[in-house]
Design a protein around this motif. Structure first.
Motif, short mmCIF file in Angstrom:
data_model
loop_
_atom_site.label_atom_id
_atom_site.label_comp_id
_atom_site.label_asym_id
_atom_site.label_seq_id
_atom_site.Cartn_x
_atom_site.Cartn_y
_atom_site.Cartn_z
N GLU A 74 0.83 -1.09 -0.03
CA GLU A 74 0.07 0.06 0.10
C GLU A 74 1.10 1.23 0.11
O GLU A 74 0.65 2.21 -0.62
N ARG A 77 2.00 1.57 -3.47
CA ARG A 77 1.08 2.13 -4.43
C ARG A 77 0.76 3.63 -4.21
O ARG A 77 0.59 4.30 -5.28
N GLU A 78 0.77 3.89 -3.04
CA GLU A 78 0.65 5.45 -2.74
C GLU A 78 1.86 6.42 -3.29
O GLU A 78 1.57 7.46 -3.71
N THR A 79 2.92 5.86 -3.14
CA THR A 79 4.27 6.64 -3.66
C THR A 79 4.10 6.53 -5.37
O THR A 79 4.22 7.60 -5.82
N ARG A 81 1.29 6.56 -6.99
CA ARG A 81 0.18 7.43 -7.43
C ARG A 81 0.67 8.86 -7.35
O ARG A 81 0.54 9.95 -8.22
N GLN A 82 1.56 9.31 -6.21
CA GLN A 82 1.90 10.44 -6.02
C GLN A 82 3.13 11.04 -6.96
O GLN A 82 2.90 11.89 -7.62
N ARG A 84 3.08 9.53 -10.24
CA ARG A 84 2.33 9.70 -11.50
C ARG A 84 1.48 10.95 -11.49
O ARG A 84 1.69 11.77 -12.55
N ASP A 85 0.93 11.29 -10.31
CA ASP A 85 0.05 12.45 -10.35
C ASP A 85 1.21 13.84 -10.48
O ASP A 85 0.83 14.57 -11.09
#
Length: 92
Positions: A74, A77-79, A81-82, A84-85
């Protein structure tokens, strides 16, 4: 630190005397890694293994696999997402 051990001949017959100290050190390192007392980076430093990949190969050879659980997944995944954003915003 130097440690003196009294080992039975019955056990010693299974070791190469010239490699005994290294084998004991490796066994202790693997045991501490498996019990999550030390990290893979510490394994590398203690055993003087230079690359991360060589450390991973050493651990795999000794059936001591990477500690990676759902919390780690998790977090990764959060890293992702950050990243990618941030990448999407920088290209806008």
């Amino acid at each position: 630190m130097q440690v003196i051990l009294n080992l039975p001949d019955e056990l010693l017959q299974h070791f190469d005397p010239s490699q005994l100290a290294r084998e004991i050190l490796e066994a202790l390192v693997v045991q501490k890694y498996q019990s999550e007392k030390i990290t893979s980076a510490e394994v590398g430093r203690i055993l003087n293994i230079q690359s991360r990949w060589a450390v991973e190969a050493f651990l795999k050879k000794h059936n001591a696999y990477l500690h990676y659980d759902e919390t780690d997944l998790e977090r990764d995944r959060e890293t992702f997402r950050q990243l990618r954003d941030n990448h999407a915003h920088s290209n806008s």
